[in-house]
Write a protein that holds these residues in place. Structure first.
Motif, PDB file in Angstrom:
ATOM      1  N   PHE A   1       0.813  -1.210   0.000  1.00 53.94           N
ATOM      2  CA  PHE A   1       0.000   0.000   0.000  1.00 53.94           C
ATOM      3  C   PHE A   1       0.853   1.270   0.000  1.00 53.94           C
TER       4      PHE A   1
ATOM      5  N   CYS B   1      -2.666   4.593  -0.607  1.00 48.49           N
ATOM      6  CA  CYS B   1      -4.035   4.350  -0.162  1.00 48.49           C
ATOM      7  C   CYS B   1      -4.698   5.681   0.139  1.00 48.49           C
TER       8      CYS B   1
ATOM      9  N   MET C   1      -8.466  -2.153  -4.389  1.00 47.70           N
ATOM     10  CA  MET C   1      -7.302  -2.576  -3.619  1.00 47.70           C
ATOM     11  C   MET C   1      -6.165  -2.929  -4.554  1.00 47.70           C
TER      12      MET C   1
ATOM     13  N   TYR D   1      -5.125  -7.419  -3.146  1.00 47.43           N
ATOM     14  CA  TYR D   1      -6.438  -7.941  -3.518  1.00 47.43           C
ATOM     15  C   TYR D   1      -6.403  -9.461  -3.718  1.00 47.43           C
TER      16      TYR D   1
ATOM     17  N   THR E   1      -4.824   1.684  -3.793  1.00 48.80           N
ATOM     18  CA  THR E   1      -5.938   1.324  -2.923  1.00 48.80           C
ATOM     19  C   THR E   1      -6.779   2.563  -2.642  1.00 48.80           C
TER      20      THR E   1
END
Length: 467
Positions: free
Chosen positions: A320, A330, A341, A346, A428
């Motif tokens: 992330f 993110c 994601m 994911y 994300t």
């Protein structure tokens, strides 16, 4: 809760000068406010959010009596249609209405009504509150190519006598904006979620909100709008961040709608509700790339994911992290309907969800645009687990997404299916459907994001949707 609405132009000023504190409101916009309204700004104020009317669509997302989100047809005379091939974030496949279910519309309050222009050029438009960091109001203008169809005609600046281009030599024309045509125009670019890219030029015109007239307001007039996901109604977008006049905190709380139309609020300063259950994480500093052009969303540090009570070992914080080229990271975003994601994370989440359901006899089915779908018997719906997002900061800075908001129900020829309402992407994005019934508070001064569960319908007032 009674709303303390202000007719002050300060909200527009605040949204436009978030990254330009040296540009004062007096130098940029003429004020036409009353003394009581100005006095209230010292502490806080609220803006009423409009719920778009989507009754012209033949499908919608609704919350069923079972508490889950259902993709359901509004027109019962239409037969079920095959998947349209649209991307997974739009979830644009219609289903039939099952007689044993009752539904209420999932209408997310995330728009403001703003009148733009004067004379023959005046029109009230619906602006989507799509991101939490941009300081720019922008809209599609006449000649915009490509553009997305919208509820009302494109704004034609040539028919508004009060419209003027912002010159490239104007003090307002500074990064992320730039001068073009030998200083005659000031250009902008805005990059948003789902590969949205908008380009155009800054202008000023009269804007109207809540029956108050605000003159010489700068905004972006877009002449190119790629991948603008506007639901066929929104004319443009407006940021939700505000730092003007000492107001560095704002908040919203999305609710899932109901039979009676309700409208929520953007709340600023002391209007932001207190809650001892707030959990806090850091808002990350803007990357160097953001100085080149506007970008969407405030970045936060997501470090882990849990399925039910089990922390997923395959999820690593670097999945992330935001890279130097601006990719990854993110963000929390109002304009993205379902959570996206990063692909590596994911894949871990999808495998974990399926592994758990498979052990309990789930039947996996294919559905175009969705990575994981299973037959949704009553017993299987009881096996669906929550997904928890762990952030840096407080040890308990965890956003819990309940199964009712994590899975989207729909029908096919054999019955009902449940699809994971998370899609893979390059970064994300915590989407609007997964933010329902959680209050988010952005503190721009201290670079903090706080959140807590809340029954957001309680912070609403009855109102008619904007047509």
């Amino acid at each position: 809760m009674e709303a303390k609405l202000t007719t002050s132009l300060a909200i527009l000023t605040a949204l436009l000068i978030m990254h330009h504190p040296s540009i004062t409101a007096a130098a940029t916009i003429a004020h036409h406010t009353t003394t009581p309204a100005n006095a209230s700004l010292a502490a806080g104020f609220s803006l009423q959010l409009v719920v778009p009317d989507h009754d012209d669509l033949d499908h919608t997302v609704r919350r069923g009596s079972d508490g889950f989100l259902h993709l359901q047809s509004l027109r019962t005379d239409l037969p079920p249609r095959p998947p349209s091939g649209a991307n997974s974030s739009s979830a644009a496949s219609a289903t039939t209405l099952r007689p044993e279910m009752t539904y209420t519309p999932l209408r997310l309050p995330k728009a403001l009504v703003i009148g733009v222009g004067t004379g023959a050029g005046h029109q009230d438009y619906l602006f989507q509150v799509v991101d939490t960091s941009s300081h720019l109001i922008w809209m599609q203008c006449m000649g915009c190519d490509p553009h997305s169809p919208q509820r009302h005609r494109l704004f034609d600046s040539t028919t508004s006598p009060t419209y003027h281009l912002v010159a490239g030599t104007d003090p307002f024309c500074r990064p992320p904006y730039w001068s073009e045509f030998n200083g005659e125009a000031c250009a902008f670019r805005f990059d948003g979620p789902r590969d949205m890219s908008v380009e155009g030029y800054l202008g000023t015109d009269q804007l109207t909100y809540n029956n108050a007239v605000h003159q010489n307001v700068p905004f972006g007039c877009a002449h190119k709008a790629h991948h603008f996901q506007n639901d066929g109604v929104f004319a443009g977008v407006i940021g939700a961040a505000a730092v003007a006049r000492g107001l560095t905190r704002f908040s919203y709380c999305l609710f899932h709608g109901g039979e009676t139309n309700r409208q929520g609020f953007l709340r600023f300063g002391t209007d932001v509700p207190r809650n001892p259950r707030y959990r806090t994480t850091e808002i990350l500093p803007a990357a160097a790339l953001d100085a080149a052009h506007d970008s969407s969303g405030h970045y936060v540090s997501l470090v882990g994911v849990s399925l039910g009570a089990r922390r997923l070992d395959g999820i690593r914080p670097e999945m992330f992290a935001r890279r130097e080229d601006g990719q990854g990271g993110c963000v929390v975003d109002l304009g993205t309907p379902v959570t996206v994601m990063a692909r590596a994370a994911y894949d871990v989440v999808e495998e974990a969800v399926w592994s758990d359901l498979e052990r309990h006899g789930a039947e996996r089915v294919g559905r175009r645009g969705y990575g994981l779908c299973v037959r949704a018997s009553e017993a299987m719906k009881g096996r669906l687990q929550s997904l928890s997002l762990h952030f840096s900061g407080d040890e308990e800075a965890v956003l819990v997404v309940a199964p009712e908001q994590l899975f989207l129900m729909m029908d096919d020829e054999q019955g009902r299916i449940a699809c994971l309402a998370v899609t893979p992407g390059r970064r994300t994005v915590i989407g609007a459907l997964q933010q329902v019934d959680t209050r988010f508070v952005f503190d721009l001064k201290d670079s903090k994001l706080s959140f807590a569960p809340e029954s957001c319908i309680r912070d609403t007032v009855p109102s008619k949707p904007f047509k």
